[in-house]
Write a protein that holds these residues in place. Sequence first.
Motif, PDB file in Angstrom:
ATOM      1  N   ASN A   1       3.199  -8.750  -5.123  1.00  0.00           N
ATOM      2  CA  ASN A   1       4.371  -9.001  -4.296  1.00  0.00           C
ATOM      3  C   ASN A   1       5.360  -9.777  -5.143  1.00  0.00           C
ATOM      4  O   ASN A   1       5.051 -10.863  -5.626  1.00  0.00           O
ATOM      5  CB  ASN A   1       3.983  -9.797  -3.043  1.00  0.00           C
TER       6      ASN A   1
ATOM      7  N   GLN B   1      13.213  -6.751  -2.190  1.00  0.00           N
ATOM      8  CA  GLN B   1      11.766  -6.797  -2.009  1.00  0.00           C
ATOM      9  C   GLN B   1      11.052  -5.796  -2.914  1.00  0.00           C
ATOM     10  O   GLN B   1      11.574  -4.711  -3.192  1.00  0.00           O
ATOM     11  CB  GLN B   1      11.409  -6.513  -0.550  1.00  0.00           C
TER      12      GLN B   1
ATOM     13  N   LYS C   1       6.824  -4.700  -3.205  1.00  0.00           N
ATOM     14  CA  LYS C   1       5.390  -4.855  -2.987  1.00  0.00           C
ATOM     15  C   LYS C   1       4.707  -3.588  -3.499  1.00  0.00           C
ATOM     16  O   LYS C   1       5.201  -2.484  -3.278  1.00  0.00           O
ATOM     17  CB  LYS C   1       5.077  -5.057  -1.504  1.00  0.00           C
ATOM     18  N   ALA C   2       3.577  -3.760  -4.166  1.00  0.00           N
ATOM     19  CA  ALA C   2       2.900  -2.597  -4.730  1.00  0.00           C
ATOM     20  C   ALA C   2       1.400  -2.846  -4.798  1.00  0.00           C
ATOM     21  O   ALA C   2       0.947  -3.997  -4.798  1.00  0.00           O
ATOM     22  CB  ALA C   2       3.450  -2.281  -6.120  1.00  0.00           C
TER      23      ALA C   2
ATOM     24  N   HIS D   1       1.136   2.733  -5.651  1.00  0.00           N
ATOM     25  CA  HIS D   1       2.041   2.863  -4.514  1.00  0.00           C
ATOM     26  C   HIS D   1       2.934   1.623  -4.432  1.00  0.00           C
ATOM     27  O   HIS D   1       2.488   0.500  -4.687  1.00  0.00           O
ATOM     28  CB  HIS D   1       1.253   3.009  -3.210  1.00  0.00           C
ATOM     29  N   ALA D   2       4.207   1.832  -4.069  1.00  0.00           N
ATOM     30  CA  ALA D   2       5.161   0.736  -3.884  1.00  0.00           C
ATOM     31  C   ALA D   2       5.858   0.900  -2.540  1.00  0.00           C
ATOM     32  O   ALA D   2       5.912   2.001  -1.974  1.00  0.00           O
ATOM     33  CB  ALA D   2       6.188   0.716  -5.017  1.00  0.00           C
ATOM     34  N   ASN D   3       6.419  -0.183  -2.022  1.00  0.00           N
ATOM     35  CA  ASN D   3       7.088  -0.129  -0.722  1.00  0.00           C
ATOM     36  C   ASN D   3       8.498   0.425  -0.816  1.00  0.00           C
ATOM     37  O   ASN D   3       9.151   0.663   0.200  1.00  0.00           O
ATOM     38  CB  ASN D   3       7.121  -1.524  -0.088  1.00  0.00           C
ATOM     39  N   VAL D   4       8.987   0.617  -2.043  1.00  0.00           N
ATOM     40  CA  VAL D   4      10.316   1.204  -2.263  1.00  0.00           C
ATOM     41  C   VAL D   4      10.176   2.331  -3.286  1.00  0.00           C
ATOM     42  O   VAL D   4       9.218   2.358  -4.060  1.00  0.00           O
ATOM     43  CB  VAL D   4      11.318   0.145  -2.786  1.00  0.00           C
TER      44      VAL D   4
ATOM     45  N   LYS E   1       7.762   6.781  -3.863  1.00  0.00           N
ATOM     46  CA  LYS E   1       6.999   5.581  -3.558  1.00  0.00           C
ATOM     47  C   LYS E   1       5.586   5.573  -4.127  1.00  0.00           C
ATOM     48  O   LYS E   1       4.950   4.510  -4.149  1.00  0.00           O
ATOM     49  CB  LYS E   1       6.935   5.365  -2.044  1.00  0.00           C
ATOM     50  N   SER E   2       5.059   6.706  -4.560  1.00  0.00           N
ATOM     51  CA  SER E   2       3.682   6.694  -5.057  1.00  0.00           C
ATOM     52  C   SER E   2       3.499   7.717  -6.162  1.00  0.00           C
ATOM     53  O   SER E   2       4.314   8.643  -6.329  1.00  0.00           O
ATOM     54  CB  SER E   2       2.693   6.970  -3.919  1.00  0.00           C
TER      55      SER E   2
END
Length: 452
Positions: free
Chosen positions: A339, A378, A380-381, A406-409, A439-440
Amino acid sequence: MKKLVMVGLLLQGITTHLTAQDSTSPKVPFSDIETNWQNGSDRRDSSVFHGVYFVPSVMADVNYTHSFNKPIDNTVVGSTALARNNEVQLSQLSLGGDFSYENARARVLMQFGTRSIVVPRNDVSPYRGQYQLANVYRYLSEAYVGYHFNKWYGINVDAGLFMSYIGLNSYYQVENWEYQASFTSDNTPWFFNGVRIQIFPAKHLKIEPWIINGWQSYGRFNKQPGVGANITWNPTSNFKILTNDYYGADAGGLPGRKRFHSDNSMLVRYFNNPKSRGISRMALSLTGDIGFEKGDGVNGFKSDDKKGPAQYFASSMIYNRIWFAQNKFAWTIGGGIMNNPGRYLVLYPTGQASPLPDPNNPTQTEGKYPFSANPGDQFKAWDCSTNFDFMPNQSLLFRIEYVHRHANVPYFAGAGGVTSPNGYTTTPLPDDWRPDLVKSEDRIIFALLFRL
Protein backbone atom coordinates in the motif's frame (compact mmCIF):
# COMPACT_ATOMS: atom_id res chain seq x y z
CA MET A 1 55.13 -38.48 40.77
CA LYS A 2 57.72 -36.61 38.75
CA LYS A 3 56.29 -38.13 35.58
CA LEU A 4 52.81 -36.87 36.45
CA VAL A 5 54.16 -33.39 37.11
CA MET A 6 56.05 -33.44 33.80
CA VAL A 7 52.93 -34.57 31.94
CA GLY A 8 50.90 -31.85 33.64
CA LEU A 9 53.44 -29.18 32.70
CA LEU A 10 53.50 -30.49 29.11
CA LEU A 11 49.70 -30.34 28.81
CA GLN A 12 49.69 -26.85 30.33
CA GLY A 13 52.28 -25.76 27.76
CA ILE A 14 50.24 -27.19 24.87
CA THR A 15 47.09 -25.49 26.16
CA THR A 16 48.91 -22.17 26.52
CA HIS A 17 50.30 -22.52 23.00
CA LEU A 18 46.89 -23.29 21.49
CA THR A 19 45.30 -20.40 23.38
CA ALA A 20 48.00 -18.08 22.06
CA GLN A 21 47.34 -19.34 18.53
CA ASP A 22 43.59 -18.76 18.91
CA SER A 23 44.14 -15.22 20.19
CA THR A 24 46.26 -14.28 17.17
CA SER A 25 44.30 -16.16 14.48
CA PRO A 26 41.88 -14.12 12.33
CA LYS A 27 38.33 -13.90 13.65
CA VAL A 28 35.88 -14.53 10.81
CA PRO A 29 32.25 -13.51 11.48
CA PHE A 30 29.52 -16.07 10.73
CA SER A 31 32.20 -18.66 9.83
CA ASP A 32 30.25 -21.42 11.59
CA ILE A 33 26.90 -20.48 9.99
CA GLU A 34 25.46 -22.26 6.96
CA THR A 35 23.95 -19.50 4.81
CA ASN A 36 23.59 -21.14 1.39
CA TRP A 37 19.88 -21.88 2.00
CA GLN A 38 18.94 -18.29 2.82
CA ASN A 39 16.81 -16.17 0.49
CA GLY A 40 19.02 -13.40 -0.91
CA SER A 41 22.32 -15.20 -0.21
CA ASP A 42 24.99 -17.03 -2.18
CA ARG A 43 23.83 -20.65 -2.46
CA ARG A 44 27.33 -22.00 -3.14
CA ASP A 45 29.31 -23.86 -0.50
CA SER A 46 32.56 -22.31 -1.75
CA SER A 47 34.12 -20.62 -4.75
CA VAL A 48 36.06 -22.61 -7.34
CA PHE A 49 38.60 -19.78 -7.38
CA HIS A 50 41.22 -19.50 -4.63
CA GLY A 51 43.41 -16.53 -5.49
CA VAL A 52 45.65 -14.81 -2.94
CA TYR A 53 45.06 -11.25 -4.13
CA PHE A 54 42.08 -11.63 -6.49
CA VAL A 55 39.05 -13.94 -6.50
CA PRO A 56 37.09 -13.70 -9.79
CA SER A 57 33.29 -13.70 -10.03
CA VAL A 58 31.14 -14.49 -13.07
CA MET A 59 27.32 -14.41 -13.13
CA ALA A 60 24.85 -14.76 -16.00
CA ASP A 61 21.07 -14.38 -16.01
CA VAL A 62 19.07 -15.24 -19.15
CA ASN A 63 15.26 -15.18 -19.17
CA TYR A 64 12.21 -15.65 -21.36
CA THR A 65 8.85 -14.43 -20.09
CA HIS A 66 5.37 -14.61 -21.57
CA SER A 67 2.67 -12.17 -20.47
CA PHE A 68 -0.87 -13.39 -21.03
CA ASN A 69 -1.81 -9.73 -21.66
CA LYS A 70 0.34 -9.93 -24.85
CA PRO A 71 1.37 -6.23 -25.07
CA ILE A 72 2.04 -5.16 -28.66
CA ASP A 73 5.41 -3.57 -27.78
CA ASN A 74 6.70 -6.55 -25.69
CA THR A 75 7.48 -4.17 -22.80
CA VAL A 76 7.28 -5.44 -19.21
CA VAL A 77 5.84 -2.91 -16.74
CA GLY A 78 6.57 -2.60 -13.02
CA SER A 79 9.55 -4.95 -12.78
CA THR A 80 13.29 -4.54 -12.32
CA ALA A 81 13.95 -8.22 -13.06
CA LEU A 82 12.28 -8.31 -16.50
CA ALA A 83 12.31 -5.95 -19.45
CA ARG A 84 10.82 -7.65 -22.52
CA ASN A 85 7.99 -10.11 -23.13
CA ASN A 86 8.13 -13.08 -25.52
CA GLU A 87 11.85 -12.69 -26.22
CA VAL A 88 14.97 -14.40 -24.96
CA GLN A 89 16.87 -11.68 -23.12
CA LEU A 90 20.22 -11.45 -21.38
CA SER A 91 19.08 -9.77 -18.20
CA GLN A 92 22.50 -9.58 -16.60
CA LEU A 93 26.09 -10.56 -17.22
CA SER A 94 28.38 -9.71 -14.31
CA LEU A 95 32.17 -9.90 -14.52
CA GLY A 96 34.66 -8.89 -11.85
CA GLY A 97 35.71 -10.02 -8.42
CA ASP A 98 37.28 -9.21 -5.09
CA PHE A 99 40.75 -7.76 -4.57
CA SER A 100 42.73 -7.83 -1.33
CA TYR A 101 46.24 -6.94 -0.22
CA GLU A 102 47.09 -7.06 3.45
CA ASN A 103 44.09 -5.15 4.91
CA ALA A 104 43.20 -3.19 1.77
CA ARG A 105 40.15 -4.46 -0.10
CA ALA A 106 38.12 -3.72 -3.20
CA ARG A 107 35.24 -5.23 -5.13
CA VAL A 108 34.41 -4.53 -8.78
CA LEU A 109 31.54 -6.11 -10.71
CA MET A 110 30.64 -4.96 -14.20
CA GLN A 111 27.07 -5.44 -15.39
CA PHE A 112 25.72 -5.79 -18.92
CA GLY A 113 22.26 -6.65 -20.20
CA THR A 114 18.76 -5.24 -19.74
CA ARG A 115 19.18 -4.59 -16.00
CA SER A 116 21.89 -2.02 -16.78
CA ILE A 117 19.06 0.04 -18.33
CA VAL A 118 16.02 -1.00 -16.27
CA VAL A 119 17.40 -0.22 -12.80
CA PRO A 120 19.20 3.12 -13.49
CA ARG A 121 16.07 4.30 -15.35
CA ASN A 122 14.27 4.61 -12.01
CA ASP A 123 16.86 7.10 -10.69
CA VAL A 124 16.27 10.71 -11.73
CA SER A 125 18.93 12.24 -9.49
CA PRO A 126 21.30 12.62 -12.51
CA TYR A 127 18.94 15.31 -13.84
CA ARG A 128 20.28 17.57 -11.08
CA GLY A 129 23.54 18.85 -12.47
CA GLN A 130 25.63 17.51 -15.29
CA TYR A 131 28.03 14.73 -16.35
CA GLN A 132 25.31 12.12 -17.10
CA LEU A 133 25.75 10.04 -13.95
CA ALA A 134 23.28 7.41 -15.18
CA ASN A 135 25.61 6.62 -18.08
CA VAL A 136 28.79 6.87 -16.00
CA TYR A 137 27.62 4.21 -13.53
CA ARG A 138 25.27 2.19 -15.72
CA TYR A 139 27.62 -0.73 -16.35
CA LEU A 140 28.74 -1.11 -12.73
CA SER A 141 26.68 -3.06 -10.21
CA GLU A 142 29.31 -2.88 -7.46
CA ALA A 143 32.53 -0.88 -7.30
CA TYR A 144 34.03 0.07 -3.96
CA VAL A 145 37.36 0.25 -2.15
CA GLY A 146 37.99 -0.02 1.56
CA TYR A 147 40.08 -1.15 4.50
CA HIS A 148 39.67 -3.96 7.04
CA PHE A 149 40.50 -3.23 10.68
CA ASN A 150 41.41 -6.18 12.94
CA LYS A 151 39.09 -5.19 15.75
CA TRP A 152 36.62 -7.62 17.39
CA TYR A 153 35.49 -9.83 14.50
CA GLY A 154 36.45 -7.14 11.98
CA ILE A 155 35.50 -3.64 10.88
CA ASN A 156 35.26 -2.80 7.17
CA VAL A 157 35.09 0.77 5.88
CA ASP A 158 34.11 0.89 2.19
CA ALA A 159 33.35 3.75 -0.20
CA GLY A 160 31.79 3.60 -3.64
CA LEU A 161 28.85 1.76 -5.18
CA PHE A 162 27.54 -1.20 -3.18
CA MET A 163 24.43 -3.34 -2.87
CA SER A 164 21.43 -2.54 -0.69
CA TYR A 165 19.84 -5.16 1.57
CA ILE A 166 16.48 -3.42 1.92
CA GLY A 167 13.73 -5.81 0.87
CA LEU A 168 15.67 -9.03 1.61
CA ASN A 169 16.06 -10.16 -2.01
CA SER A 170 19.48 -9.96 -3.62
CA TYR A 171 20.12 -7.87 -6.72
CA TYR A 172 21.54 -11.06 -8.26
CA GLN A 173 18.74 -13.45 -9.21
CA VAL A 174 20.91 -16.53 -8.70
CA GLU A 175 20.72 -15.82 -4.94
CA ASN A 176 16.92 -15.50 -4.71
CA TRP A 177 14.19 -18.04 -4.09
CA GLU A 178 11.90 -16.34 -6.65
CA TYR A 179 12.63 -14.55 -9.93
CA GLN A 180 10.00 -11.80 -10.06
CA ALA A 181 10.41 -10.16 -6.67
CA SER A 182 7.36 -9.19 -4.66
CA PHE A 183 6.54 -5.48 -4.38
CA THR A 184 8.39 -5.16 -1.06
CA SER A 185 11.73 -5.93 -2.71
CA ASP A 186 11.14 -4.64 -6.22
CA ASN A 187 10.08 -1.18 -5.02
CA THR A 188 12.95 -0.68 -2.57
CA PRO A 189 16.63 0.07 -3.39
CA TRP A 190 18.99 -2.31 -5.16
CA PHE A 191 22.09 -0.15 -4.70
CA PHE A 192 23.59 2.70 -2.68
CA ASN A 193 26.32 5.17 -3.61
CA GLY A 194 28.34 6.43 -0.66
CA VAL A 195 30.12 5.05 2.42
CA ARG A 196 29.32 2.03 4.59
CA ILE A 197 30.96 0.79 7.78
CA GLN A 198 30.56 -2.91 8.59
CA ILE A 199 31.13 -3.57 12.29
CA PHE A 200 31.24 -7.15 13.65
CA PRO A 201 31.36 -6.78 17.47
CA ALA A 202 30.52 -10.47 17.91
CA LYS A 203 30.76 -13.57 15.75
CA HIS A 204 27.07 -13.63 14.85
CA LEU A 205 26.26 -9.91 14.79
CA LYS A 206 26.76 -7.21 12.15
CA ILE A 207 26.05 -3.49 12.59
CA GLU A 208 26.43 -1.51 9.38
CA PRO A 209 25.91 2.29 9.22
CA TRP A 210 25.52 4.05 5.83
CA ILE A 211 26.21 7.61 4.69
CA ILE A 212 24.92 7.69 1.11
CA ASN A 213 23.77 10.02 -1.65
CA GLY A 214 20.18 8.86 -1.35
CA TRP A 215 17.57 6.18 -1.93
CA GLN A 216 18.93 4.17 -4.90
CA SER A 217 20.36 7.34 -6.42
CA TYR A 218 23.68 8.03 -8.09
CA GLY A 219 23.51 11.66 -6.96
CA ARG A 220 21.65 13.69 -4.34
CA PHE A 221 18.19 15.14 -4.91
CA ASN A 222 18.78 17.92 -2.39
CA LYS A 223 21.54 19.13 -0.08
CA GLN A 224 20.99 16.44 2.54
CA PRO A 225 22.67 13.02 2.21
CA GLY A 226 20.83 9.85 3.15
CA VAL A 227 21.73 7.95 6.33
CA GLY A 228 20.81 4.49 7.50
CA ALA A 229 21.99 1.22 8.93
CA ASN A 230 21.65 -2.54 8.75
CA ILE A 231 21.68 -4.80 11.82
CA THR A 232 21.93 -8.54 11.18
CA TRP A 233 21.83 -11.24 13.85
CA ASN A 234 22.45 -14.80 12.66
CA PRO A 235 22.96 -16.88 15.84
CA THR A 236 22.49 -20.33 14.28
CA SER A 237 22.41 -21.96 10.86
CA ASN A 238 18.63 -22.21 11.14
CA PHE A 239 17.67 -18.66 12.09
CA LYS A 240 18.42 -15.13 10.89
CA ILE A 241 16.85 -11.77 11.66
CA LEU A 242 17.72 -8.34 10.30
CA THR A 243 16.55 -4.75 10.12
CA ASN A 244 17.38 -1.95 7.65
CA ASP A 245 16.45 1.65 8.46
CA TYR A 246 16.83 4.76 6.30
CA TYR A 247 16.31 8.53 6.53
CA GLY A 248 16.78 11.06 3.73
CA ALA A 249 15.34 13.77 1.50
CA ASP A 250 14.67 12.12 -1.84
CA ALA A 251 12.10 14.31 -3.62
CA GLY A 252 13.81 16.50 -6.21
CA GLY A 253 13.38 20.21 -5.51
CA LEU A 254 11.51 19.53 -2.25
CA PRO A 255 14.17 19.66 0.48
CA GLY A 256 11.54 19.89 3.21
CA ARG A 257 10.10 16.49 2.34
CA LYS A 258 11.81 13.81 4.45
CA ARG A 259 11.63 10.06 3.99
CA PHE A 260 11.88 7.36 6.65
CA HIS A 261 11.81 3.64 5.93
CA SER A 262 12.15 0.52 8.06
CA ASP A 263 12.63 -2.93 6.51
CA ASN A 264 12.60 -6.08 8.67
CA SER A 265 13.11 -9.74 7.77
CA MET A 266 13.23 -13.13 9.42
CA LEU A 267 14.43 -16.42 7.91
CA VAL A 268 13.82 -19.82 9.48
CA ARG A 269 15.02 -23.21 8.31
CA TYR A 270 12.66 -25.61 10.06
CA PHE A 271 13.84 -28.88 8.51
CA ASN A 272 17.27 -29.99 7.33
CA ASN A 273 18.33 -33.45 6.16
CA PRO A 274 20.74 -32.80 3.25
CA LYS A 275 21.34 -36.49 2.52
CA SER A 276 17.66 -37.28 2.03
CA ARG A 277 16.49 -38.31 -1.43
CA GLY A 278 13.03 -37.06 -0.50
CA ILE A 279 12.53 -33.73 1.25
CA SER A 280 15.98 -32.48 2.20
CA ARG A 281 15.28 -28.93 3.43
CA MET A 282 12.38 -26.63 4.30
CA ALA A 283 12.57 -22.92 5.08
CA LEU A 284 10.54 -19.73 5.05
CA SER A 285 11.28 -16.03 4.81
CA LEU A 286 9.09 -13.20 6.09
CA THR A 287 9.61 -9.48 5.41
CA GLY A 288 7.68 -6.42 6.54
CA ASP A 289 8.31 -2.78 5.56
CA ILE A 290 6.90 0.47 6.88
CA GLY A 291 7.83 4.02 5.87
CA PHE A 292 6.56 7.48 5.07
CA GLU A 293 7.31 10.88 3.57
CA LYS A 294 6.47 14.07 5.41
CA GLY A 295 6.78 17.78 4.61
CA ASP A 296 6.36 20.02 1.54
CA GLY A 297 2.75 19.03 0.90
CA VAL A 298 2.46 15.50 2.34
CA ASN A 299 1.87 14.31 5.90
CA GLY A 300 3.05 10.76 6.53
CA PHE A 301 0.42 8.33 7.81
CA LYS A 302 -2.44 10.79 8.30
CA SER A 303 -4.06 13.28 5.93
CA ASP A 304 -4.26 16.86 7.15
CA ASP A 305 -6.14 19.76 5.56
CA LYS A 306 -3.15 22.08 6.03
CA LYS A 307 -0.15 19.75 5.80
CA GLY A 308 -1.42 17.57 2.94
CA PRO A 309 -2.56 14.02 2.23
CA ALA A 310 -1.08 10.88 3.71
CA GLN A 311 1.99 9.53 1.93
CA TYR A 312 3.41 6.25 3.24
CA PHE A 313 4.57 2.75 2.32
CA ALA A 314 3.41 -0.45 4.01
CA SER A 315 4.17 -3.88 2.62
CA SER A 316 4.99 -7.46 3.46
CA MET A 317 5.97 -10.66 1.71
CA ILE A 318 6.30 -14.31 2.71
CA TYR A 319 7.85 -17.27 0.88
CA ASN A 320 8.18 -20.94 1.71
CA ARG A 321 10.74 -23.16 -0.02
CA ILE A 322 11.12 -26.94 -0.01
CA TRP A 323 14.22 -28.71 -1.36
CA PHE A 324 14.24 -32.29 -2.65
CA ALA A 325 16.69 -35.01 -3.68
CA GLN A 326 19.72 -33.82 -1.71
CA ASN A 327 18.94 -30.18 -2.62
CA LYS A 328 18.97 -30.78 -6.39
CA PHE A 329 15.35 -29.62 -6.79
CA ALA A 330 13.27 -26.98 -5.02
CA TRP A 331 9.71 -25.67 -4.99
CA THR A 332 8.86 -22.15 -3.77
CA ILE A 333 5.49 -20.51 -3.19
CA GLY A 334 4.69 -17.08 -1.78
CA GLY A 335 3.68 -13.51 -2.43
CA GLY A 336 3.07 -10.14 -0.88
CA ILE A 337 1.01 -6.96 -0.55
CA MET A 338 1.80 -3.25 -0.83
CA ASN A 339 0.00 0.00 0.00
CA ASN A 340 1.71 3.19 -1.21
CA PRO A 341 -0.47 6.34 -1.11
CA GLY A 342 1.28 9.04 -3.11
CA ARG A 343 3.02 6.34 -5.19
CA TYR A 344 6.46 7.69 -4.24
CA LEU A 345 8.03 4.20 -4.38
CA VAL A 346 5.98 2.76 -7.24
CA LEU A 347 7.93 1.59 -10.29
CA TYR A 348 6.24 3.71 -12.92
CA PRO A 349 4.96 2.00 -16.08
CA THR A 350 7.79 3.22 -18.29
CA GLY A 351 9.82 5.08 -15.70
CA GLN A 352 9.41 8.16 -13.54
CA ALA A 353 6.10 9.98 -13.60
CA SER A 354 6.11 13.67 -14.45
CA PRO A 355 3.42 16.38 -14.38
CA LEU A 356 4.50 17.66 -17.82
CA PRO A 357 5.70 15.63 -20.82
CA ASP A 358 9.41 16.15 -21.47
CA PRO A 359 10.86 14.71 -24.71
CA ASN A 360 14.38 14.89 -23.23
CA ASN A 361 13.47 12.73 -20.22
CA PRO A 362 13.81 9.00 -21.10
CA THR A 363 12.36 7.97 -17.74
CA GLN A 364 8.90 9.44 -18.38
CA THR A 365 5.75 7.67 -19.46
CA GLU A 366 5.21 8.11 -23.20
CA GLY A 367 2.49 10.46 -24.44
CA LYS A 368 0.44 13.22 -22.88
CA TYR A 369 -1.07 11.00 -20.21
CA PRO A 370 1.76 9.97 -17.87
CA PHE A 371 1.11 7.66 -14.94
CA SER A 372 0.53 10.09 -12.09
CA ALA A 373 2.32 10.21 -8.75
CA ASN A 374 0.63 13.17 -7.13
CA PRO A 375 0.11 13.53 -3.36
CA GLY A 376 -2.99 11.59 -2.45
CA ASP A 377 -2.92 9.24 -5.45
CA GLN A 378 -3.75 5.77 -4.17
CA PHE A 379 -1.87 2.60 -5.05
CA LYS A 380 -2.56 -0.83 -3.56
CA ALA A 381 -1.23 -4.06 -5.04
CA TRP A 382 -0.69 -7.72 -4.28
CA ASP A 383 1.11 -10.61 -5.95
CA CYS A 384 1.65 -14.33 -5.69
CA SER A 385 4.01 -16.71 -7.44
CA THR A 386 5.25 -20.26 -7.48
CA ASN A 387 8.29 -21.80 -9.13
CA PHE A 388 10.24 -25.00 -9.56
CA ASP A 389 14.05 -25.13 -9.67
CA PHE A 390 16.51 -27.71 -10.94
CA MET A 391 20.05 -27.26 -9.59
CA PRO A 392 22.43 -29.90 -11.02
CA ASN A 393 25.35 -28.24 -9.23
CA GLN A 394 26.07 -25.14 -7.15
CA SER A 395 26.82 -23.00 -10.22
CA LEU A 396 23.79 -23.66 -12.44
CA LEU A 397 20.05 -23.23 -11.88
CA PHE A 398 17.06 -23.79 -14.20
CA ARG A 399 13.80 -22.10 -13.10
CA ILE A 400 10.21 -22.02 -14.28
CA GLU A 401 7.91 -19.58 -12.48
CA TYR A 402 4.28 -18.48 -12.64
CA VAL A 403 3.37 -14.99 -11.39
CA HIS A 404 0.08 -13.17 -10.83
CA ARG A 405 0.05 -9.47 -9.93
CA HIS A 406 -2.89 -7.15 -9.31
CA ALA A 407 -3.28 -3.42 -8.55
CA ASN A 408 -6.28 -1.29 -7.60
CA VAL A 409 -5.62 1.06 -10.53
CA PRO A 410 -4.64 0.37 -14.18
CA TYR A 411 -0.89 -0.24 -13.97
CA PHE A 412 0.36 -3.26 -15.95
CA ALA A 413 0.86 -3.32 -19.72
CA GLY A 414 -2.25 -4.35 -21.62
CA ALA A 415 -2.54 -5.53 -25.21
CA GLY A 416 -1.94 -2.00 -26.55
CA GLY A 417 1.41 -1.67 -24.80
CA VAL A 418 2.96 1.51 -23.41
CA THR A 419 5.01 2.78 -26.35
CA SER A 420 2.85 3.77 -29.37
CA PRO A 421 -0.19 2.55 -31.35
CA ASN A 422 1.93 -0.07 -33.17
CA GLY A 423 4.55 -0.59 -30.46
CA TYR A 424 7.48 1.17 -32.17
CA THR A 425 9.24 4.23 -30.72
CA THR A 426 9.57 5.64 -34.26
CA THR A 427 5.79 6.01 -34.62
CA PRO A 428 4.43 9.54 -33.95
CA LEU A 429 1.95 9.58 -31.09
CA PRO A 430 -1.59 10.78 -31.85
CA ASP A 431 -2.90 13.47 -29.51
CA ASP A 432 -5.47 11.13 -28.02
CA TRP A 433 -3.12 8.15 -27.54
CA ARG A 434 -2.35 6.89 -24.07
CA PRO A 435 -0.60 3.78 -22.69
CA ASP A 436 -2.86 0.74 -22.40
CA LEU A 437 -2.73 -0.02 -18.69
CA VAL A 438 -4.73 -2.77 -16.97
CA LYS A 439 -5.22 -3.81 -13.35
CA SER A 440 -3.69 -7.30 -13.44
CA GLU A 441 -1.27 -9.54 -15.25
CA ASP A 442 -0.34 -13.21 -15.36
CA ARG A 443 2.98 -14.37 -16.69
CA ILE A 444 5.24 -17.37 -16.90
CA ILE A 445 9.03 -17.02 -16.64
CA PHE A 446 11.82 -19.33 -17.77
CA ALA A 447 15.27 -18.48 -16.42
CA LEU A 448 18.78 -19.89 -16.68
CA LEU A 449 21.07 -18.66 -13.91
CA PHE A 450 24.81 -19.26 -13.67
CA ARG A 451 27.47 -18.34 -11.11
CA LEU A 452 31.13 -19.20 -10.88
